[in-house]
Design an enzyme around this catalytic site. Structure first.
Site, PDB file in Angstrom:
ATOM      1  NE  ARG A  72      -2.255  -1.295   3.580  1.00  0.00           N
ATOM      2  CZ  ARG A  72      -1.707  -0.481   4.477  1.00  0.00           C
ATOM      3  NH1 ARG A  72      -1.818   0.834   4.349  1.00  0.00           N
ATOM      4  NH2 ARG A  72      -1.067  -0.953   5.516  1.00  0.00           N
ATOM      5  CE1 TYR A 200       0.651  -6.268  -2.392  1.00  0.00           C
ATOM      6  CE2 TYR A 200      -0.387  -4.288  -1.506  1.00  0.00           C
ATOM      7  CZ  TYR A 200       0.091  -5.565  -1.328  1.00  0.00           C
ATOM      8  OH  TYR A 200      -0.002  -6.159  -0.104  1.00  0.00           O
ATOM      9  N   GLY A 201      -2.475  -5.554  -4.533  1.00  0.00           N
ATOM     10  CA  GLY A 201      -3.540  -5.849  -3.564  1.00  0.00           C
ATOM     11  C   GLY A 201      -4.318  -4.689  -2.990  1.00  0.00           C
ATOM     12  CE  LYS A 209      -7.090  -3.812   5.257  1.00  0.00           C
ATOM     13  NZ  LYS A 209      -5.720  -4.133   5.357  1.00  0.00           N
ATOM     14  CG  HIS A 229      -7.049  -3.082  10.024  1.00  0.00           C
ATOM     15  ND1 HIS A 229      -5.759  -2.595  10.062  1.00  0.00           N
ATOM     16  CD2 HIS A 229      -7.018  -4.151   9.183  1.00  0.00           C
ATOM     17  CE1 HIS A 229      -4.984  -3.330   9.276  1.00  0.00           C
ATOM     18  NE2 HIS A 229      -5.708  -4.290   8.743  1.00  0.00           N
ATOM     19  CB  SER A 251      -0.646  -3.595   7.876  1.00  0.00           C
ATOM     20  OG  SER A 251      -1.797  -2.849   7.579  1.00  0.00           O
ATOM     21  CB  ALA A 252       2.658  -7.067   8.485  1.00  0.00           C
ATOM     22  CB  CYS A 253       0.802  -6.240  13.900  1.00  0.00           C
ATOM     23  SG  CYS A 253       1.970  -4.916  13.535  1.00  0.00           S
ATOM     24  CE  LYS A 255      -5.456  -6.989  10.669  1.00  0.00           C
ATOM     25  NZ  LYS A 255      -4.074  -6.498  10.623  1.00  0.00           N
ATOM     26  CG  ASN A 257       0.232 -15.799  11.951  1.00  0.00           C
ATOM     27  OD1 ASN A 257       0.657 -16.939  11.893  1.00  0.00           O
ATOM     28  ND2 ASN A 257       0.531 -14.869  11.050  1.00  0.00           N
ATOM     29  CG  ASP A 280      -7.364  -7.280   6.875  1.00  0.00           C
ATOM     30  OD1 ASP A 280      -6.364  -7.107   7.602  1.00  0.00           O
ATOM     31  OD2 ASP A 280      -7.621  -6.536   5.914  1.00  0.00           O
ATOM     32  NE  ARG A 377      -0.010  -8.643   2.360  1.00  0.00           N
ATOM     33  CZ  ARG A 377      -0.537  -8.270   3.525  1.00  0.00           C
ATOM     34  NH1 ARG A 377      -1.616  -8.867   3.990  1.00  0.00           N
ATOM     35  NH2 ARG A 377       0.020  -7.324   4.239  1.00  0.00           N
ATOM     36  NE  ARG A 408       5.144  -6.507  13.486  1.00  0.00           N
ATOM     37  CZ  ARG A 408       5.717  -7.697  13.335  1.00  0.00           C
ATOM     38  NH1 ARG A 408       6.875  -7.967  13.889  1.00  0.00           N
ATOM     39  NH2 ARG A 408       5.140  -8.616  12.596  1.00  0.00           N
ATOM     40  CG  ASN A 504      -0.256 -15.090  20.737  1.00  0.00           C
ATOM     41  OD1 ASN A 504       0.654 -14.882  21.558  1.00  0.00           O
ATOM     42  ND2 ASN A 504      -0.141 -14.796  19.460  1.00  0.00           N
TER      43      ASN A 504
HETATM   44  P1  GTP Z   1      -2.266  -7.699   7.365  1.00  0.00           P
HETATM   45  O1  GTP Z   1      -2.788  -8.733   6.435  1.00  0.00           O
HETATM   46  O2  GTP Z   1      -1.201  -6.846   6.744  1.00  0.00           O
HETATM   47  O3  GTP Z   1      -3.344  -6.856   7.961  1.00  0.00           O
HETATM   48  O4  GTP Z   1      -1.433  -8.474   8.533  1.00  0.00           O
HETATM   49  P2  GTP Z   1      -1.881  -9.330   9.808  1.00  0.00           P
HETATM   50  O5  GTP Z   1      -2.171  -8.430  10.949  1.00  0.00           O
HETATM   51  O6  GTP Z   1      -2.928 -10.305   9.437  1.00  0.00           O
HETATM   52  O7  GTP Z   1      -0.511 -10.092  10.175  1.00  0.00           O
HETATM   53  P3  GTP Z   1      -0.112 -11.639  10.021  1.00  0.00           P
HETATM   54  O8  GTP Z   1      -0.926 -12.529  10.898  1.00  0.00           O
HETATM   55  O9  GTP Z   1      -0.061 -11.973   8.588  1.00  0.00           O
HETATM   56  O10 GTP Z   1       1.368 -11.621  10.611  1.00  0.00           O
HETATM   57  C1  GTP Z   1       2.383 -10.799  10.077  1.00  0.00           C
HETATM   58  C2  GTP Z   1       3.728 -11.257  10.550  1.00  0.00           C
HETATM   59  O11 GTP Z   1       3.790 -11.282  11.975  1.00  0.00           O
HETATM   60  C3  GTP Z   1       4.088 -12.646  10.065  1.00  0.00           C
HETATM   61  O12 GTP Z   1       5.414 -12.655   9.600  1.00  0.00           O
HETATM   62  C4  GTP Z   1       3.956 -13.506  11.293  1.00  0.00           C
HETATM   63  O13 GTP Z   1       4.823 -14.592  11.269  1.00  0.00           O
HETATM   64  C5  GTP Z   1       4.259 -12.542  12.445  1.00  0.00           C
HETATM   65  N1  GTP Z   1       3.496 -12.915  13.666  1.00  0.00           N
HETATM   66  C6  GTP Z   1       2.167 -13.153  13.736  1.00  0.00           C
HETATM   67  N2  GTP Z   1       1.794 -13.512  15.000  1.00  0.00           N
HETATM   68  C7  GTP Z   1       2.923 -13.465  15.740  1.00  0.00           C
HETATM   69  C8  GTP Z   1       3.194 -13.736  17.127  1.00  0.00           C
HETATM   70  O14 GTP Z   1       2.315 -14.056  17.924  1.00  0.00           O
HETATM   71  N3  GTP Z   1       4.489 -13.588  17.532  1.00  0.00           N
HETATM   72  C9  GTP Z   1       5.476 -13.212  16.677  1.00  0.00           C
HETATM   73  N4  GTP Z   1       6.706 -13.087  17.159  1.00  0.00           N
HETATM   74  N5  GTP Z   1       5.262 -12.966  15.356  1.00  0.00           N
HETATM   75  C10 GTP Z   1       4.008 -13.097  14.901  1.00  0.00           C
HETATM   76  C1  SPV Z   2      -2.917  -4.511   5.230  1.00  0.00           C
HETATM   77  O1  SPV Z   2      -1.954  -3.877   4.761  1.00  0.00           O
HETATM   78  O2  SPV Z   2      -3.428  -4.241   6.346  1.00  0.00           O
HETATM   79  C2  SPV Z   2      -3.475  -5.646   4.479  1.00  0.00           C
HETATM   80  C3  SPV Z   2      -3.013  -5.869   3.115  1.00  0.00           C
HETATM   81  O3  SPV Z   2      -4.334  -6.345   4.993  1.00  0.00           O
HETATM   82  S1  SPV Z   2      -3.766  -4.770   1.994  1.00  0.00           S
HETATM   83  O4  SPV Z   2      -4.874  -5.439   1.364  1.00  0.00           O
HETATM   84  O5  SPV Z   2      -2.728  -4.434   1.023  1.00  0.00           O
HETATM   85  O6  SPV Z   2      -4.238  -3.601   2.688  1.00  0.00           O
HETATM   86 MN    MN Z   3      -4.846  -5.652   7.078  1.00  0.00          MN
END
Ligand code: GTP
Ligand code: SPV
Ligand code: MN
Length: 596
Positions: A72, A200-201, A209, A229, A251-253, A255, A257, A280, A377, A408, A504
Site C-alpha cells: 500500500r 498491487y492488492g 481497505k 481493521h 498491518s502485518a502484526c 491478525k 495468525n 482483517d 501475499r 508491535r 497466544n
Molecule cells: P495484514 O494482512 O497486513 O493486515 O497483517 P496481519 O495483521 O494479518 O498479520 P499476520 O498474521 O499476517 O502476521 C504478520 C507477521 O507477523 C508474520 O510474519 C507472522 O509470522 C508474524 N506474527 C504473527 N503472529 C505473531 C506472534 O504471535 N508472535 C510473533 N513473534 N510474530 C508473529
Molecule cells: C494490510 O496492509 O493491512 C493488508 C493488506 O491487509 S492490503 O490489502 O494491502 O491492505
Molecule cells: Mn490488514
C-alpha cells in the site's frame, strides 16, 4: 456483452466511465466458473500469471507485480471529503474538484486497446440486510480473479441491488504502474473510489481497505455502526460454549495468525478449539439483544506469506493449497511450487526470486537476499480454511465479548492489560503505537501511533472517529470489555520473549475469563493486569513465572515518555478541535496515576 442489469444509476455511471476510459471491450463478471476459466487461460497466455503444479497446488496461480508496486502507498492515498477538516489531520486531502480533474486526466483513454471488466460484488453475504454492494471496473484480470476470491461476485449481486442507486463505485486503471502518478482516492461523500497506476492488492482490490474500511467507516459513523481493521475469532471451551472476540492489530502484526490459531497441546487435550470468522475486517453493529455483533464482510484471506508455515499457522497454509493466487513469492522451478521465507528450511536451489530472476536459493539467501518479498501475499478462499467458523456465512454475525487492541512494541506495552471501562478502552485504542512493517511502502521498524490500527484506513477526521467510538459505547447496553496485548516485547538481544502464535491462546483465555467476570486482576496505572500466575504457562519451554513477571511489568518511566509522544499525537487534533473531551480526561487521569 449484455449488461447484467437494467439499473439506470449503474448504466448511466458505466456509460460515463466508458466514454472516459475508452476500452476496446467490456466484460461483465457474472460469477460463472466458465468465465473465470477463460480469464485464467488468457492471463496464462500473456504471462500475467503462472500456472503452478496442479497436482500439489490445484487451481493455484502465481503473479508478480512491478518491483515498485508491492505494498500500500499511504503517501499517495487520499480522503477527498469536501473540506480538509472532514478528512482530518491524519489523512492526505485534496479538494475533490481538483482531484477529479487530475484523475480525469489520468483516466482519459487509459483503457484504449484493453478490456474493461465490470465486477459486481457484495461485501458480506449477498442479500443480507448488513451487506453493501460495490461495482469495480478494472482493466486487470489479476484484480478480477482476486476479487472473485475476496468478495462475493456475480449476477446475483446485481439482482440483490435491483433498481437501487445505493452502490459503491470503484474505478481501477492499471496504466503503466508509474509510481509518480499513482493515486488511491476515496470520495466518501460520493460513494466513490478511484485507483490508478498500481496493480498491487490493497491499492486495487477496492472492496478491501478502500471500501470495507475507508468508505465503510464513514458510512458507519452516519448510520450508527463501525467498520474496523479487526479479526474475528471464536474460542470454544471444553463445555462446547463458543465466546467471540475481535482484535485490531496494524498491518502485518498478527491478525491472520491469531484468527486461525491452533491451541497448544494441553488446551487441545482439554477440548479447546478456535474458529476463524475473519482475519482483517469487522463490521460491528448493536444487536436487538444489546450486545455488539460482528460480521466479516470479506470472503477470502489476503494474507502475508512469509512466516506462514506448519508450525506458525498450519490453518493458513492449508487454506493456500488450492484455488489460491500467490503474489510476489518465489517459484521453485524443479516442481513448480511456491516458496517464501520461513516456509521450511529448504529454499529451492533452482528458483525464480519474487522479481522473476533465476537464482540459487540457498546462495541467494546466504548473500542477504530475500526469495519472496516481505509483503508477498496469498489470496485464499475462506472456505479452504480448516478452522472456518460455522457462523462465517451467518448474516447476523457473532456476538462479541471482548475487543483486543495490540501492536508491535519492543518495550513499554506489557503482554496484556484490560481497560477500566469503555471510555478508557477507547483511550487505550487511541494511543496504540506499533513498529511499521512491509505492508506499506516506507521505512520498516519505526514506532508510530496507529490508533485502533486504523491510521491508514479511517475515511474521515480521526478525532470524530474517536468521538464515534465514545458514542457507540453509550448505545451498547452489554459492552464488550476492552484489552490491549503485545506479543512483540524483546529481550536485550532483540529476541521476542513471548512465544506467540498458538500460545497466544493462553492470553486469550485470561481475556475471556475477565470478559465473563470469572477471575480477578491487579489494578495498575495502565489498567487491570493478570497476576503473573494467572496466565497458564504449563508446557511452555523456557518461560517461568519470572518471565511472566517481566512480560507483565509496568515501567512507569517508559510510560511517562510515552505520554509525551501521546500528547504530541493528540495535538494534531487541535487544528480542528475534534479530539473528544472524554479522551482529554482519560489522558489527564493517566498522567495523574503515573505521577502518584
Ligand atoms: P495484514 O494482512 O497486513 O493486515 O497483517 P496481519 O495483521 O494479518 O498479520 P499476520 O498474521 O499476517 O502476521 C504478520 C507477521 O507477523 C508474520 O510474519 C507472522 O509470522 C508474524 N506474527 C504473527 N503472529 C505473531 C506472534 O504471535 N508472535 C510473533 N513473534 N510474530 C508473529
Ligand atoms: C494490510 O496492509 O493491512 C493488508 C493488506 O491487509 S492490503 O490489502 O494491502 O491492505
Ligand atoms: Mn490488514
Amino acid at each position: 456483452m449484455a449488461a447484467l442489469t437494467q439499473n439506470k444509476a449503474v448504466l448511466t455511471w458505466l456509460d460515463e466511465q466508458v466514454k472516459m476510459l475508452q476500452p476496446d471491450e467490456i466484460v461483465w463478471i457474472d460469477g460463472s466458473e466458465e468465465l473465470y476459466d477463460k480469464l485464467r487461460k488468457e492471463a496464462l497466455s500473456t504471462g500475467e500469471m503462472t500456472l503452478l503444479n496442479q497436482e500439489k497446488l490445484p487451481g493455484c496461480l502465481l503473479h508478480r507485480t512491478a518491483p515498485n508496486d508491492v505494498a500500500r502507498v499511504e503517501d499517495r492515498t487520499f480522503i477527498c471529503a469536501p473540506t480538509r477538516k472532514e478528512a482530518g489531520p491524519t489523512n492526505n486531502w485534496m479538494d475533490p474538484k481538483e482531484m477529479y480533474a487530475k484523475l480525469k486526466g489520468l483516466y482519459t483513454g487509459a483503457m484504449k486497446g484493453r478490456t474493461m471488466y465490470v465486477i459486481p460484488y457484495s461485501m458480506s453475504v449477498v442479500g443480507s440486510p448488513f451487506a453493501k454492494i460495490g461495482i469495480e471496473i478494472t482493466d486487470s484480470i489479476y484484480v478480477v480473479l482476486n476479487m472473485a476470491i475476496m468478495t462475493r461476485v456475480g449476477k446475483n449481486v446485481m439482482d440483490a441491488l435491483g433498481d437501487s442507486p445505493d452502490f459503491i463505485k470503484g474505478i481501477h486503471a492499471k496504466k503503466d504502474v508509474n509510481p509518480e502518478d499513482r493515486y488511491i482516492v476515496q470520495f466518501p461523500q460520493d460513494n466513490t473510489i478511484c485507483s490508478v497506476n498500481s496493480a498491487y492488492g490493497g491499492n486495487v482490490l477496492l472492496g478491501k481497505k478502500c471500501f470495507a474500511l475507508r468508505i465503510a467507516s464513514y458510512l458507519g459513523r452516519n448510520e450508527g455502526w463501525m467498520a474496523e481493521h479487526m479479526l474475528i475469532l471464536g474460542i470454544e471451551n471444553p463445555n462446547g460454549e463458543i465466546r467471540y472476540l475481535t482484535a485490531a492489530f496494524p498491518s502485518a502484526c498478527g491478525k491472520t495468525n491469531l484468527a486461525m490459531l491452533i491451541p497448544p497441546e494441553g488446551y487441545k487435550a482439554k477440548g479447546y478449539k478456535v474458529w476463524c470468522v475473519g482475519d482483517d475486517i469487522a463490521w460491528l453493529r448493536v444487536g436487538p439483544d444489546g450486545r455488539l455483533w460482528a460480521v466479516n464482510p470479506e470472503n477470502g484471506f489476503f494474507g502475508v506469506a512469509p512466516g506462514t508455515n506448519e508450525g506458525s499457522n498450519p490453518n493458513a497454509l492449508a487454506a493456500t493449497r488450492k484455488g489460491t493466487i500467490f503474489t510476489n513469492v518465489a517459484l521453485n522451478l524443479d516442481d513448480n511450487t511456491v516458496w517464501w521465507e520461513k516456509l521450511d528450511k529448504n529454499p529451492p536451489v533452482n528458483a525464480l526470486e519474487w522479481k522473476g530472476e533465476k537464482v540459487n536459493g540457498p546462495e541467494y539467501i546466504a548473500n542477504g537476499g530475500k526469495l519472496a518479498h516481505p509483503n508477498s501475499r496469498f489470496t485464499a478462499p475462506a472456505v479452504n480454511c480448516p478452522c472456518i467458523s460455522s457462523e462465517f456465512n451467518n448474516p447476523q454475525g457473532v456476538p462479541i465479548s471482548a475487543i483486543v487492541f495490540g501492536g508491535r512494541r519492543a518495550k513499554t506495552a506489557p503482554l496484556v492489560y484490560q481497560s477500566f471501562d469503555w471510555n478508557h478502552g477507547v483511550f487505550v485504542g487511541s494511543i496504540m503505537a506499533s513498529e511499521t512493517t512491509a505492508a506499506a511502502a516506507g521505512a520498516v521498524g519505526v514506532v508510530r501511533r496507529d490508533p485502533m490500527a486504523m491510521l491508514p484506513f479511517c475515511g474521515y477526521n480521526m478525532g470524530d472517529y474517536f468521538g464515534h467510538w465514545i458514542e457507540m459505547g453509550k448505545k451498547i447496553p452489554h459492552q464488550p470489555k476492552i484489552f490491549n496485548v503485545n506479543w512483540f516485547r524483546t529481550d536485550d538481544e532483540g529476541n521476542f520473549i513471548w512465544p506467540g502464535f498458538g500460545d497466544n491462546l493462553r492470553v486469550l483465555e485470561w481475556i475471556m475469563k475477565r470478559a465473563f467476570d470469572e477471575i480477578d486482576a491487579v489494578e495498575t496505572e495502565i489498567g487491570y493486569m493478570p497476576k503473573p500466575e494467572d496466565i497458564n504457562i504449563e508446557g511452555l519451554d523456557g518461560i517461568t513465572l519470572d518471565t511472566m513477571k517481566g512480560l507483565l511489568s509496568v515501567d512507569k518511566e517508559l510510560w511517562k515518555e510515552d505520554v509525551k509522544s501521546i500528547k504530541e499525537f493528540y495535538s494534531k487534533f487541535d487544528e480542528f478541535d475534534t479530539l473528544p473531551a472524554e479522551l482529554k480526561k482519560e489522558l489527564a487521569d493517566f498522567e495523574a496515576r503515573l505521577a502518584k
